[in-house]
Design an enzyme around this catalytic site. Structure first.
Site, PDB file in Angstrom:
ATOM      1  N   GLU A 145      23.911   0.309 109.925  1.00 13.23           N
ATOM      2  CA  GLU A 145      25.267   0.030 109.466  1.00 13.23           C
ATOM      3  C   GLU A 145      26.171   1.220 109.784  1.00 13.23           C
ATOM      4  O   GLU A 145      25.917   2.338 109.342  1.00 13.23           O
ATOM      5  CB  GLU A 145      25.266  -0.257 107.968  1.00 13.23           C
ATOM      6  CG  GLU A 145      26.633  -0.549 107.390  1.00 13.23           C
ATOM      7  CD  GLU A 145      26.574  -0.814 105.893  1.00 13.23           C
ATOM      8  OE1 GLU A 145      25.996  -1.856 105.505  1.00 13.23           O
ATOM      9  OE2 GLU A 145      27.088   0.008 105.112  1.00 13.23           O
ATOM     10  N   TYR A 149      37.277  -4.229  94.863  1.00 15.11           N
ATOM     11  CA  TYR A 149      35.869  -4.176  95.251  1.00 15.11           C
ATOM     12  C   TYR A 149      35.044  -4.896  94.180  1.00 15.11           C
ATOM     13  O   TYR A 149      34.767  -4.366  93.117  1.00 15.11           O
ATOM     14  CB  TYR A 149      35.379  -2.742  95.412  1.00 15.11           C
ATOM     15  CG  TYR A 149      33.946  -2.706  95.913  1.00 15.11           C
ATOM     16  CD1 TYR A 149      33.671  -2.859  97.263  1.00 15.11           C
ATOM     17  CD2 TYR A 149      32.882  -2.581  95.028  1.00 15.11           C
ATOM     18  CE1 TYR A 149      32.355  -2.873  97.737  1.00 15.11           C
ATOM     19  CE2 TYR A 149      31.574  -2.595  95.488  1.00 15.11           C
ATOM     20  CZ  TYR A 149      31.321  -2.738  96.834  1.00 15.11           C
ATOM     21  OH  TYR A 149      30.033  -2.765  97.291  1.00 15.11           O
ATOM     22  N   ASP A 172      31.531  -6.899  92.985  1.00 11.24           N
ATOM     23  CA  ASP A 172      30.149  -7.290  93.216  1.00 11.24           C
ATOM     24  C   ASP A 172      30.081  -8.818  93.130  1.00 11.24           C
ATOM     25  O   ASP A 172      31.014  -9.481  92.653  1.00 11.24           O
ATOM     26  CB  ASP A 172      29.224  -6.658  92.181  1.00 11.24           C
ATOM     27  CG  ASP A 172      29.021  -5.173  92.422  1.00 11.24           C
ATOM     28  OD1 ASP A 172      28.969  -4.768  93.594  1.00 11.24           O
ATOM     29  OD2 ASP A 172      28.916  -4.409  91.433  1.00 11.24           O
ATOM     30  N   ARG A 186      31.464   7.655  88.607  1.00  9.34           N
ATOM     31  CA  ARG A 186      30.140   7.955  88.089  1.00  9.34           C
ATOM     32  C   ARG A 186      29.146   7.957  89.240  1.00  9.34           C
ATOM     33  O   ARG A 186      29.351   7.305  90.261  1.00  9.34           O
ATOM     34  CB  ARG A 186      29.704   6.954  87.006  1.00  9.34           C
ATOM     35  CG  ARG A 186      29.455   5.556  87.526  1.00  9.34           C
ATOM     36  CD  ARG A 186      28.993   4.637  86.412  1.00  9.34           C
ATOM     37  NE  ARG A 186      28.648   3.316  86.918  1.00  9.34           N
ATOM     38  CZ  ARG A 186      27.460   2.979  87.380  1.00  9.34           C
ATOM     39  NH1 ARG A 186      26.495   3.864  87.410  1.00  9.34           N
ATOM     40  NH2 ARG A 186      27.222   1.758  87.810  1.00  9.34           N
ATOM     41  N   ARG A 243      19.481   9.876  86.701  1.00 12.29           N
ATOM     42  CA  ARG A 243      18.530   9.551  85.637  1.00 12.29           C
ATOM     43  C   ARG A 243      17.550  10.690  85.468  1.00 12.29           C
ATOM     44  O   ARG A 243      16.981  11.166  86.448  1.00 12.29           O
ATOM     45  CB  ARG A 243      17.756   8.268  85.980  1.00 12.29           C
ATOM     46  CG  ARG A 243      18.641   7.046  86.086  1.00 12.29           C
ATOM     47  CD  ARG A 243      17.839   5.787  85.824  1.00 12.29           C
ATOM     48  NE  ARG A 243      18.699   4.629  86.000  1.00 12.29           N
ATOM     49  CZ  ARG A 243      18.762   3.905  87.105  1.00 12.29           C
ATOM     50  NH1 ARG A 243      17.983   4.216  88.123  1.00 12.29           N
ATOM     51  NH2 ARG A 243      19.567   2.882  87.191  1.00 12.29           N
ATOM     52  N   ARG A 248      23.262   3.596 106.881  1.00 10.80           N
ATOM     53  CA  ARG A 248      22.075   2.974 106.291  1.00 10.80           C
ATOM     54  C   ARG A 248      21.291   2.215 107.346  1.00 10.80           C
ATOM     55  O   ARG A 248      21.852   1.772 108.351  1.00 10.80           O
ATOM     56  CB  ARG A 248      22.472   1.986 105.185  1.00 10.80           C
ATOM     57  CG  ARG A 248      23.220   2.593 104.024  1.00 10.80           C
ATOM     58  CD  ARG A 248      23.328   1.636 102.867  1.00 10.80           C
ATOM     59  NE  ARG A 248      24.423   0.690 103.018  1.00 10.80           N
ATOM     60  CZ  ARG A 248      24.850  -0.136 102.075  1.00 10.80           C
ATOM     61  NH1 ARG A 248      24.244  -0.135 100.898  1.00 10.80           N
ATOM     62  NH2 ARG A 248      25.852  -0.954 102.272  1.00 10.80           N
ATOM     63  N   ARG A 293      38.038  -0.203 104.820  1.00 13.87           N
ATOM     64  CA  ARG A 293      37.030   0.288 105.742  1.00 13.87           C
ATOM     65  C   ARG A 293      36.270  -0.926 106.258  1.00 13.87           C
ATOM     66  O   ARG A 293      35.973  -1.859 105.505  1.00 13.87           O
ATOM     67  CB  ARG A 293      36.070   1.268 105.060  1.00 13.87           C
ATOM     68  CG  ARG A 293      36.684   2.604 104.767  1.00 13.87           C
ATOM     69  CD  ARG A 293      37.040   3.360 106.028  1.00 13.87           C
ATOM     70  NE  ARG A 293      35.853   3.966 106.643  1.00 13.87           N
ATOM     71  CZ  ARG A 293      35.874   4.554 107.831  1.00 13.87           C
ATOM     72  NH1 ARG A 293      36.981   4.574 108.554  1.00 13.87           N
ATOM     73  NH2 ARG A 293      34.769   5.121 108.318  1.00 13.87           N
TER      74      ARG A 293
END
Length: 372
Positions: free
Chosen positions: A301, A349, A351, A173, A177, A281, A250
């Protein structure tokens, strides 16, 4: 010989620290082993120019799980930081997530219906209807303009591969918005611990034996002899001496710079999506905590390939790596006195709220087993 500890925990990151805290609270004696010269894993913040610098990349706590939000708030209070990153593409700025501000800047569309029509028209002109890779998946979701400007180059840098060679599952996804809401996350709760992440992690490890500059792999037999059980939060392939192969990640390289100005970019995070710009970033750390210091610290980064001697960050969960991981997961069942947890040990991964959830779940499971 009597064991000194109930649990020897390898790694002082979020999983290990939460697990140690909860077990200690319940009367268990824990030892935390950390190979770095500081605790707190990748959440460690370094104080530079009186600014909390996220040493291992930006961390923004967000969750829709009220129980996890309540859990962390019992230790520290969180500020009301909202992640609203920007995109820099060919020196033009766009909003991320892709929203009505982005679409207006791109196409001059004012209504959601007009923006949807542009994207739908671009999708209709594709010569495929089912995605077989990341490139096709992204174009089916947001069309060609957004893909070519904001996704293609960034993805190539992030993963070190052309998007057409990456699985579609990586980009299930994309935040789109059709409103003017610039909040990147959909979660109900979001913020940064007041005082930085060290303030939170210090509470987790308060009163717990901690040994820094200790590499578990330098003397596994000794460290395992100290406790009844081992909690391992490192790389699962390394634990098993890479017997089924090396799992791919990575990695990242960070380049910090102190600037003698109050404000560099006016935002905490700006993504650079041009393929010819090597970093992905720039963070300006003071904005995570609404700082007003006279100087500022920025971090560029750079994604880089991983190796056994580089810090792993993002697991590459393609079919080949998952086949290797599942072999390690299966053989881990033969080690009932070892609890594997966290992003590296579970090759997932996570959060931050998911890491905490995993630690609490495994703690509860462990205690249930202990009292059967």
């Amino acid at each position: 010989m009597e064991k000194l500890y109930d649990y020897v925990i390898i790694g002082s990151g979020l999983f290990g620290s939460v697990f140690a805290h909860e077990m200690t609270k319940r009367g268990k004696k824990c030892l935390v082993i950390e190979k770095r010269s500081h605790a707190y894993g990748n959440l460690f913040c370094e104080k530079i120019e009186n600014i909390n610098v996220h040493k291992y990349g930006a961390h923004i706590f967000h969750t829709s799980d009220e129980s996890i939000w309540s859990y962390v708030n019992q230790f520290v209070k969180f500020n009301n930081f909202v992640n609203s990153p920007l995109i820099n593409y060919q020196n033009e700025l766009y909003n991320l997530p892709f929203n009505m501000n982005t679409f207006y800047k791109l196409w001059g569309t004012v209504s959601p219906q007009d923006a949807k029509a542009v994207i739908a028209d671009q999708i209709a002109n594709l010569n495929f209807t089912k995605a077989t890779n990341l490139e096709e998946q992204a174009q089916l979701l947001v069309g060609t303009d957004i893909y070519n400007m904001f996704i293609k180059g960034y993805t190539e840098k992030q993963w070190g591969k052309r998007p057409s060679l990456l699985p579609a599952s990586i980009i299930k996804r994309i935040p789109v918005r059709f409103t003017y809401n610039n909040n990147y996350f959909d979660d109900h709760y979001q913020g940064i611990p007041i005082g930085g992440y060290n303030a939170l992690m210090e509470k987790f490890l308060n009163g717990i034996d901690l040994r820094l500059n200790c590499d578990y792999f330098s003397d596994r037999t000794y460290f395992e002899s100290l406790g009844k059980k081992l909690v391992f939060t490192g790389k699962i392939d390394q634990f098993f001496n890479y017997k089924f192969g090396v799992l791919e990640y990575r990695s990242l390289r960070f380049e910090n710079k102190i600037l003698p100005i109050e404000n560099f970019q006016g935002n905490a995070v700006v993504n650079y999506t041009d393929a010819n710009i090597p970093f992905t970033r720039i963070y300006e750390h003071k904005h995570f905590e609404f700082g007003s210091q006279p100087s500022t610290v920025i971090t560029k980064e750079y994604p880089i390939s991983s190796s056994t001697d580089r810090e792993p960050y993002y697991p590459i969960n393609d079919s080949l790596n998952m086949t290797i991981f599942n072999q390690y997961k299966e053989v881990s069942k033969d080690f009932p006195n070892v609890i594997f947890g966290g992003r590296l040990a579970e090759y997932k991964y996570y959060d931050m709220h998911q890491v905490i959830g995993s630690a609490l779940t495994k703690m509860k499971h462990e205690l249930k087993l202990a009292y059967v």
